[in-house]
Enzyme design. Structure first.
Site, mmCIF file in Angstrom:
data_model
loop_
_atom_site.group_PDB
_atom_site.id
_atom_site.type_symbol
_atom_site.label_atom_id
_atom_site.label_comp_id
_atom_site.label_asym_id
_atom_site.label_seq_id
_atom_site.Cartn_x
_atom_site.Cartn_y
_atom_site.Cartn_z
ATOM 1 N N ASP A 163 42.810 32.199 35.405
ATOM 2 C CA ASP A 163 41.439 32.467 34.239
ATOM 3 C C ASP A 163 40.228 32.239 34.973
ATOM 4 O OD1 ASP A 163 40.513 33.370 32.062
ATOM 5 O OD2 ASP A 163 40.980 31.185 30.817
ATOM 6 N N ASN A 208 37.862 34.671 36.434
ATOM 7 C CA ASN A 208 37.482 35.617 37.143
ATOM 8 C C ASN A 208 36.172 36.301 36.959
ATOM 9 O OD1 ASN A 208 40.147 35.180 38.760
ATOM 10 N ND2 ASN A 208 41.081 37.021 37.955
ATOM 11 N N ARG A 222 32.622 42.125 37.210
ATOM 12 C CA ARG A 222 33.829 41.671 36.630
ATOM 13 C C ARG A 222 34.972 41.944 37.682
ATOM 14 N NH1 ARG A 222 34.636 39.208 31.873
ATOM 15 N NH2 ARG A 222 36.784 39.317 31.882
ATOM 16 N N ASN A 278 45.414 42.488 27.565
ATOM 17 C CA ASN A 278 44.415 42.920 28.701
ATOM 18 C C ASN A 278 44.145 44.249 28.658
ATOM 19 O OD1 ASN A 278 45.364 40.315 30.863
ATOM 20 N ND2 ASN A 278 43.694 40.160 29.250
ATOM 21 N N ARG A 332 46.191 25.228 33.632
ATOM 22 C CA ARG A 332 45.049 26.280 33.270
ATOM 23 C C ARG A 332 43.557 26.148 34.020
ATOM 24 N NH1 ARG A 332 44.560 30.081 28.170
ATOM 25 N NH2 ARG A 332 43.034 31.104 29.079
ATOM 26 N N SER A 336 47.690 31.161 25.431
ATOM 27 C CA SER A 336 47.174 32.725 25.720
ATOM 28 C C SER A 336 48.250 33.648 25.925
ATOM 29 C CB SER A 336 46.409 32.980 26.934
ATOM 30 O OG SER A 336 45.246 32.505 26.657
HETATM 31 C C1 FPP Z 1 41.730 36.254 33.594
HETATM 32 O O1 FPP Z 1 40.272 35.939 34.091
HETATM 33 C C2 FPP Z 1 42.167 37.157 34.744
HETATM 34 C C3 FPP Z 1 42.813 38.184 34.648
HETATM 35 C C4 FPP Z 1 43.019 39.011 33.343
HETATM 36 C C5 FPP Z 1 43.373 39.037 35.838
HETATM 37 C C6 FPP Z 1 44.289 38.129 36.689
HETATM 38 C C7 FPP Z 1 44.320 38.860 37.873
HETATM 39 C C8 FPP Z 1 44.436 38.477 39.016
HETATM 40 C C9 FPP Z 1 43.752 37.226 39.484
HETATM 41 C C10 FPP Z 1 44.739 39.375 40.137
HETATM 42 C C11 FPP Z 1 46.252 39.088 40.736
HETATM 43 C C12 FPP Z 1 46.660 40.128 41.753
HETATM 44 C C13 FPP Z 1 47.962 40.183 41.947
HETATM 45 C C14 FPP Z 1 48.607 41.272 42.733
HETATM 46 C C15 FPP Z 1 49.250 39.559 40.854
HETATM 47 P P1 FPP Z 1 39.266 36.707 32.889
HETATM 48 O O2 FPP Z 1 38.699 37.879 33.221
HETATM 49 O O3 FPP Z 1 39.782 36.611 31.474
HETATM 50 O O4 FPP Z 1 38.021 35.665 33.259
HETATM 51 P P2 FPP Z 1 37.155 35.140 32.249
HETATM 52 O O5 FPP Z 1 37.729 34.477 30.897
HETATM 53 O O6 FPP Z 1 35.981 34.339 33.144
HETATM 54 O O7 FPP Z 1 36.379 36.539 31.669
#
Ligand code: FPP
Length: 237
Positions: free
Chosen positions: A17, A19, A30, A65, A185, A193
């Site tokens: 979490d 990104n 993003r 998502n 986490r 979640s």
């Molecule tokens: C949550 O962060 C992350 C995700 C919904 C995507 C996670 C996916 C990856 C790290 C890519 C992995 C790749 C493979 C091939 C398995 P968020 O976007 O909810 O972050 P935020 O809470 O800061 O907005």
């Protein structure tokens, strides 16, 4: 450098979490955060296999998502294809078995093919099992398991009183695997979640105030040390 504790979790779960916030802090889209997160997924996965974790489950895409903006969902789908192709190569060197948890029928045909190929090519390896949760939700997983069991009751091959916790566990995507011992986490959020709802009944949670793309092997070591110091009682005393 501090040593790793002797008591490691057999099964480790990670909610990748933060990104989006990582990208926002840098004034980037993003999708750039997800790309950095995917790079880190590769690095941390290899590290887990090298230190002797037997099962690693990462949460890559939840059943919820899909409600994100189309542009973000498309960027994630592109990343999954790119990284799975790359992962096919480097996970081979580490002898990693790759499995997918979730309803993968919702993905595009090329992504589904890659998922099948990745699973088939890695099935006979003997190293760490990496579960990638994609289009995964704990509630959806349980609903699916109950449907499988209800069908067996309807056919007459199972009596309702024979529906045990073990049978429910065996109808989940993680059938045959031990329950997670530790779930990390990053990003500081305090919630499950919808991740491994049934399996995490007695998992230890470590919440860390680090965004996933910044999460380093040293942060994992710190979480493992915290886990080793916890006293797990599984409801006993
Ligand atoms: C949550 O962060 C992350 C995700 C919904 C995507 C996670 C996916 C990856 C790290 C890519 C992995 C790749 C493979 C091939 C398995 P968020 O976007 O909810 O972050 P935020 O809470 O800061 O907005």
């Amino acid at each position: 450098m501090k040593e790793l504790p002797q008591k490691l979790p057999v099964h480790l779960g990670i909610i990748m979490d933060g990104n989006g916030r990582w990208a926002k802090k840098r004034g980037l889209p993003r999708s750039a955060g997800h790309a950095a997160g995917a790079q880190n997924f590769r690095k941390i996965t290899r590290y887990c296999s090298q230190i002797g974790i037997r099962y690693l489950t990462v949460y890559a895409f939840s059943t919820e998502n899909w409600t994100r903006p189309q542009e973000e969902v498309s960027a994630l789908m592109r990343l999954f294809r790119q990284y799975l192709e790359e992962a096919l190569r480097d996970f081979r060197d580490d002898d990693i078995v790759v499995r997918f948890l979730g309803d993968v029928s919702a993905f595009s045909a090329p992504l589904r093919e890659l998922i099948t190929e990745t699973q088939e090519l890695s099935a006979n390896r003997s190293g760490m099992v990496l579960n990638i949760a994609m289009n995964y939700g704990g509630r959806a997983e349980l609903t699916h398991a109950f449907q499988v069991l209800a069908r067996r009751v309807q056919e007459g091959s199972l009596r309702p009183e024979d529906i045990t916790e073990e049978r429910i566990s065996s109808a989940l995507y993680t059938a045959g695997q031990p329950d997670p011992d530790l779930i990390i986490r990053p990003s500081g959020e305090h919630r499950t979640s919808n991740f491994l709802l049934w399996q995490s009944a007695y998992a230890e949670y470590v919440i860390m105030d680090i965004l996933w793309p910044d999460f380093r092997p040293a942060d994992l070591d710190a979480a493992l040390r915290e886990y080793a110091n916890r006293s797990r009682r599984f409801g006993g005393i």
